[in-house]
Design an enzyme around this catalytic site. Structure first.
Site, PDB file in Angstrom:
ATOM      1  N   LYS A  20       0.892  -1.002  -0.105  1.00  0.00           N
ATOM      2  CA  LYS A  20      -0.212  -0.134   0.270  1.00  0.00           C
ATOM      3  C   LYS A  20       0.484   1.290  -0.259  1.00  0.00           C
ATOM      4  CE  LYS A  20      -1.057  -0.159   5.097  1.00  0.00           C
ATOM      5  NZ  LYS A  20      -0.061  -1.471   4.899  1.00  0.00           N
ATOM      6  N   ARG A  95      -6.442   2.347  11.838  1.00  0.00           N
ATOM      7  CA  ARG A  95      -5.670   0.506  12.108  1.00  0.00           C
ATOM      8  C   ARG A  95      -6.151   0.067  12.598  1.00  0.00           C
ATOM      9  NH1 ARG A  95      -1.433  -2.111  14.461  1.00  0.00           N
ATOM     10  NH2 ARG A  95      -1.152  -0.862  16.669  1.00  0.00           N
ATOM     11  N   ARG A 134      14.097  -9.801   1.162  1.00  0.00           N
ATOM     12  CA  ARG A 134      14.294  -8.324   1.430  1.00  0.00           C
ATOM     13  C   ARG A 134      14.925  -7.938   1.408  1.00  0.00           C
ATOM     14  NH1 ARG A 134       9.091  -4.825   3.405  1.00  0.00           N
ATOM     15  NH2 ARG A 134       9.698  -5.105   5.037  1.00  0.00           N
ATOM     16  N   ARG A 179       3.127  -9.227  12.865  1.00  0.00           N
ATOM     17  CA  ARG A 179       2.492  -8.646  12.565  1.00  0.00           C
ATOM     18  C   ARG A 179       1.302  -8.701  11.509  1.00  0.00           C
ATOM     19  NH1 ARG A 179       7.328  -5.587   9.189  1.00  0.00           N
ATOM     20  NH2 ARG A 179       5.544  -4.874   8.733  1.00  0.00           N
TER      21      ARG A 179
END
Ligand SMILES: [Zn+2]
Length: 224
Positions: A20, A95, A134, A179
């Site tokens: 996002k 959130r 990553r 998460r």
């Protein structure tokens, strides 16, 4: 009856790693509307010599999270700024369900009509693969990925020629799983809420950055 402002007012939502932030930056470049990322706003506001700035700075220095009240005040100040007159992309807010309710109330008071809440859907396993793969150049910070974005020459940074790379410590399986669980518990309940309010749109976020961006332009009816 308040006047509805013209512009593009959207919320980008989805699990951590859904893309996002990246998509919000692309949309900002294309349309010129503000990208309001909660993380960036927190860093920016904590530098300001205002009551809110000092409160945020103190909380961050104590290693605490900003409270709902602080975040809401920050978002409201930012939305009221001149550069958000023709639109914004909220990224990282709301959130939680209470934050979603407050946002709707705030928009109503300001006479702003949210165009939509866009959920970028990516299965957990793909998110895991994206995040765990990553790494970045230790010299210039350029970002790479084991599978999706390898340097042109193995072990050499495309940008600066550096040969040392590092992974973020919190890019590990346990942290990412936590998460994702947090997202399900805290943020996901906002999705059916926005759906009931006729605001929800969803986009499949599993393709390339360009493909997903193209689908988002279609959904938002953006002509290039
Ligand atoms: Zn580099």
């Amino acid at each position: 009856m308040t006047k509805t402002k013209d512009g593009l007012f959207v919320v980008f939502t989805g699990a951590p790693g859904c893309g996002k932030g990246t998509q919000a930056r692309i949309l900002k470049e294309r349309t010129g509307i503000c990208h309001l990322s909660t993380g960036e706003m927190l860093r920016e506001f904590a530098k300001q010599n205002t009551p809110l700035g000092q409160e945020l700075k103190a909380a961050l220095e104590r290693g605490e999270f900003a409270t709902d009240e602080m975040i809401i005040e920050m978002v409201e100040q930012r939305i009221d700024a001149e550069d958000c007159r023709h639109g914004f992309i909220l990224d990282g807010f709301p959130r939680t369900l209470p934050q979603a309710e407050i946002l709707e109330h705030m928009m109503k008071e300001k006479g702003i009509k949210l165009n939509c809440v866009l959920e970028i859907q990516v299965p957990d396993e793909i998110i895991m693969e994206r995040i765990l793969g990553r790494y970045s150049c230790m010299k210039c910070g350029a970002g790479y990925h084991d599978k999706f974005q390898k340097p042109k020459v193995y072990g050499v940074c495309d940008v600066c020629g550096g040969t040392e790379f590092a992974r973020r410590q919190d890019d590990n399986r346990t942290t990412v799983q936590n998460r994702l669980i947090n997202y399900r518990l805290l943020t996901y309940p906002t999705i059916p809420y926005f759906e009931r309010h006729g605001l929800l749109k969803t986009v499949d976020g599993t393709g390339t950055i360009d493909a997903v961006s193209g689908k988002i332009n279609e959904i938002l009816n953006i002509k290039l």
